[in-house]
Design an enzyme around this catalytic site. Structure first.
Site, PDB file in Angstrom:
ATOM      1  N   HIS A 151       0.838  -1.200   0.000  1.00  0.00           N
ATOM      2  CA  HIS A 151       0.000   0.000   0.000  1.00  0.00           C
ATOM      3  C   HIS A 151       0.874   1.252   0.000  1.00  0.00           C
ATOM      4  CE1 HIS A 151      -3.053  -2.901   1.375  1.00  0.00           C
ATOM      5  NE2 HIS A 151      -3.941  -2.036   0.915  1.00  0.00           N
ATOM      6  N   LYS A 155      -0.367   4.644   4.682  1.00  0.00           N
ATOM      7  CA  LYS A 155      -1.280   3.707   5.352  1.00  0.00           C
ATOM      8  C   LYS A 155      -0.719   3.327   6.717  1.00  0.00           C
ATOM      9  CE  LYS A 155      -3.946  -0.544   4.666  1.00  0.00           C
ATOM     10  NZ  LYS A 155      -5.225   0.102   5.002  1.00  0.00           N
TER      11      LYS A 155
END
Length: 243
Positions: A151, A155
């Site tokens: 990600h 995140k």
């Protein structure tokens, strides 16, 4: 005669996911985002995003809402679930990294209101969730299992909520514990690769989100579902009729 639009209050409206949800819901003819919620002191409070007023007073905002959608933070989700219970408002929750206490609260409150809870609302990802148990049972012996999730660098939770759900699915299917690796790189929206490696062969199952629109479209389907649903705790399998 035109049917009345579903009135939504969106929590976490000024975040990356929230902005995508606003765009997606604006394009729908049957849904209207009435207010966006952010915490007090947030720079967007008092402004408007794509015509949606951003406020911090959720109590007033939810008065005429048909449904609340949550892409905020675990601490705020806890508060939101309690307020939804008090007001009898159905709820769609996409926030991840929720504590066991909050999950218990959600289960209790779902006896009185409809709640759709999913760490990943992408329709394609939920199809992957659906097929993994069959694969895991078929390759139970002689295969090592891994999950690699990647990600964007901002995140916070690790492993991702999606990876944790895959871990639970594998455990329930009797698979051995997977090796799990989390990468935080650049602006990658979300990639999950599930690998079954045996003697002389490897099976890889992958999902790559090219935009947050995949999650927003799933949230839209969840809103349409939950406003008509009886009290209960639902997930995207219910929304997509995958059971």
């Amino acid at each position: 005669m035109k049917s009345e639009k579903i009135k939504v209050v969106l929590c976490g409206a000024a975040g990356r996911m929230g902005c995508t949800v606003i765009d997606c819901f604006h394009a729908a003819e049957d849904v209207e985002v009435r207010y966006g919620i952010e915490k007090k002191g947030h720079p967007e409070v008092g402004s408007a995003l794509e015509g949606v007023p951003i406020v911090s007073d959720i109590s007033s905002a939810m008065e005429d809402a048909d449904c609340l959608v949550d892409f905020s933070s675990p601490a705020f989700t806890d508060k939101l679930v309690k307020m939804s219970d008090e007001r009898g408002k159905p709820l769609v929750i996409g926030t991840t990294n929720l504590s066991g206490e909050t999950l218990g609260l959600i289960e209790n409150v779902s006896e009185r209101i409809g709640i759709v809870l999913s760490p990943n609302m992408s329709p394609a990802m939920n199809v992957l969730f659906r097929i993994v148990p069959d694969v895991a049972r078929a390759l139970e012996k002689g295969f090592d299992v891994s999950i690699v999730e990647t990600h964007h660098r901002w995140k916070k939770d690790s492993p991702s909520g999606t990876a944790r759900k895959l871990m639970r699915i594998l455990k329930d299917a009797g698979s051995k514990d997977p090796q799990v690796r989390s990468l935080r790189m650049g602006e990658i929206i979300g990639e999950h690769v599930l690998t079954f490696a045996g003697e002389g062969e490897t099976l890889k199952i992958a999902h790559c989100a090219q935009s947050r629109g995949a999650f927003a479209s799933g949230a839209l389907l969840a809103v349409r579902f939950v406003v008509k649903a009886n009290p209960g705790l639902y997930d995207m399998f219910d929304v997509l009729r995958l059971r």
